[in-house]
Design a protein around this motif. Sequence first.
Motif, mmCIF file in Angstrom:
data_model
loop_
_atom_site.group_PDB
_atom_site.id
_atom_site.type_symbol
_atom_site.label_atom_id
_atom_site.label_comp_id
_atom_site.label_asym_id
_atom_site.label_seq_id
_atom_site.Cartn_x
_atom_site.Cartn_y
_atom_site.Cartn_z
ATOM 1 N N CYS A 1 32.196 24.188 -0.472
ATOM 2 C CA CYS A 1 33.427 23.656 -1.054
ATOM 3 C C CYS A 1 34.332 24.806 -1.474
ATOM 4 N N ARG A 2 35.621 24.614 -1.283
ATOM 5 C CA ARG A 2 36.603 25.628 -1.657
ATOM 6 C C ARG A 2 37.795 24.957 -2.319
ATOM 7 N N GLY A 3 38.345 25.613 -3.338
ATOM 8 C CA GLY A 3 39.512 25.084 -4.031
ATOM 9 C C GLY A 3 40.708 25.994 -3.859
ATOM 10 N N TYR A 4 41.880 25.389 -3.726
ATOM 11 C CA TYR A 4 43.110 26.143 -3.478
ATOM 12 C C TYR A 4 44.239 25.604 -4.353
ATOM 13 N N ARG A 5 45.094 26.518 -4.800
ATOM 14 C CA ARG A 5 46.339 26.117 -5.461
ATOM 15 C C ARG A 5 47.455 26.163 -4.442
ATOM 16 N N ARG A 6 48.164 25.062 -4.323
ATOM 17 C CA ARG A 6 49.213 24.966 -3.319
ATOM 18 C C ARG A 6 50.553 25.445 -3.868
ATOM 19 N N ALA A 7 51.433 25.822 -2.952
ATOM 20 C CA ALA A 7 52.753 26.306 -3.357
ATOM 21 C C ALA A 7 53.599 25.203 -3.981
ATOM 22 N N ASP A 8 53.270 23.935 -3.686
ATOM 23 C CA ASP A 8 54.072 22.830 -4.226
ATOM 24 C C ASP A 8 53.575 22.347 -5.588
ATOM 25 N N GLY A 9 52.597 23.064 -6.175
ATOM 26 C CA GLY A 9 52.113 22.712 -7.498
ATOM 27 C C GLY A 9 50.880 21.834 -7.504
ATOM 28 N N LEU A 10 50.486 21.312 -6.345
ATOM 29 C CA LEU A 10 49.270 20.512 -6.252
ATOM 30 C C LEU A 10 48.074 21.414 -5.929
ATOM 31 N N VAL B 1 36.011 16.956 4.227
ATOM 32 C CA VAL B 1 36.871 16.131 3.380
ATOM 33 C C VAL B 1 37.789 17.069 2.601
ATOM 34 N N ARG B 2 39.050 16.694 2.522
ATOM 35 C CA ARG B 2 40.008 17.409 1.668
ATOM 36 C C ARG B 2 40.633 16.410 0.701
ATOM 37 N N LEU B 3 40.559 16.731 -0.579
ATOM 38 C CA LEU B 3 41.283 15.972 -1.596
ATOM 39 C C LEU B 3 42.439 16.820 -2.097
ATOM 40 N N THR B 4 43.609 16.224 -2.168
ATOM 41 C CA THR B 4 44.769 16.868 -2.785
ATOM 42 C C THR B 4 44.961 16.228 -4.156
ATOM 43 N N LEU B 5 44.983 17.075 -5.200
ATOM 44 C CA LEU B 5 44.986 16.605 -6.585
ATOM 45 C C LEU B 5 46.175 17.171 -7.346
ATOM 46 N N ASP B 6 46.535 16.485 -8.429
ATOM 47 C CA ASP B 6 47.536 17.052 -9.331
ATOM 48 C C ASP B 6 46.835 17.644 -10.556
ATOM 49 N N ASP B 7 47.607 18.117 -11.511
ATOM 50 C CA ASP B 7 47.028 18.767 -12.690
ATOM 51 C C ASP B 7 46.158 17.828 -13.517
ATOM 52 N N ASP B 8 46.368 16.521 -13.373
ATOM 53 C CA ASP B 8 45.596 15.535 -14.125
ATOM 54 C C ASP B 8 44.392 15.030 -13.333
ATOM 55 N N PHE B 9 44.066 15.696 -12.233
ATOM 56 C CA PHE B 9 42.921 15.356 -11.391
ATOM 57 C C PHE B 9 43.080 13.993 -10.715
ATOM 58 N N PHE C 1 36.976 20.703 -10.721
ATOM 59 C CA PHE C 1 37.007 21.170 -12.107
ATOM 60 C C PHE C 1 36.928 22.690 -12.174
ATOM 61 N N GLN C 2 36.055 23.276 -11.346
ATOM 62 C CA GLN C 2 35.935 24.731 -11.344
ATOM 63 C C GLN C 2 37.219 25.395 -10.866
ATOM 64 N N THR C 3 37.979 24.702 -10.035
ATOM 65 C CA THR C 3 39.222 25.258 -9.495
ATOM 66 C C THR C 3 40.383 25.100 -10.464
ATOM 67 N N ILE C 4 40.566 23.888 -10.968
ATOM 68 C CA ILE C 4 41.787 23.547 -11.689
ATOM 69 C C ILE C 4 41.702 23.858 -13.181
ATOM 70 N N TYR C 5 40.627 23.428 -13.814
ATOM 71 C CA TYR C 5 40.565 23.506 -15.266
ATOM 72 C C TYR C 5 40.715 24.928 -15.809
#
Length: 204
Positions: A19-28, A62-70, A135-139
């Motif tokens: 699994c890998r987490g990324y921050r997108r340029a559009d804020g998601l 599988v790819r999930l695109t999330l916002d700051d509120d998960f 959680f490990q990516t965003i929080y």
Amino acid sequence: MPLSPSADREPIHTRRITCRGYRRADGLWDVEGQLTDVKTYDFQTEECGLREPGDPIHEMWVRLTLDDDFIVRGVEAVTDKSPYLSCGVVTSKFQSLVGLTIRSGWTRAVKERLGGPQACTHLVELLGPIATTAFQTIYPVLAREQADRARQDRAAGRTAPPRRGRPALLNMCHIFASDGPVTRDLWPEHYTGPVDAPAAEAAE
């Protein structure tokens, strides 16, 4: 500490989940999971023919695109390799995850939408590691940025903005139990455990 030494044995099957987490340029945020199953011997699949040792029987994403509120804002699921030609026809059903929030109850909500014959077992299994990776990516990033803003506000003499709503990590595991010491220290407004007597007396 690693596992204890085993009896003599030979390798048969390996499942890898990455699994890998990324921050997108559009804020998601994008969190992606890949699952592969390989065997150490020739394996004849029902519809896709012979798989040689090391050639994946399952290879899925599988790819999930999330916002700051998960909250899930987008989903993509792909089956590259499987023992049956029709395994991948259910990937569109994963769109039912859009709008869900990764928090306590996530697994139950996923099973309600995608459990049993409604979808693919292996793709559904990926959603657990993807959730913890989210959680490990965003929080940590948001927590660091919030702390930086608080320091800047204090330095400038500004009043810190009110805390956001219910923390997404609350009750996700025993560390973040609402009655535990971590919640008491991080989110006292959500703490449900016993009140320390000296602290309570000091507050009176």
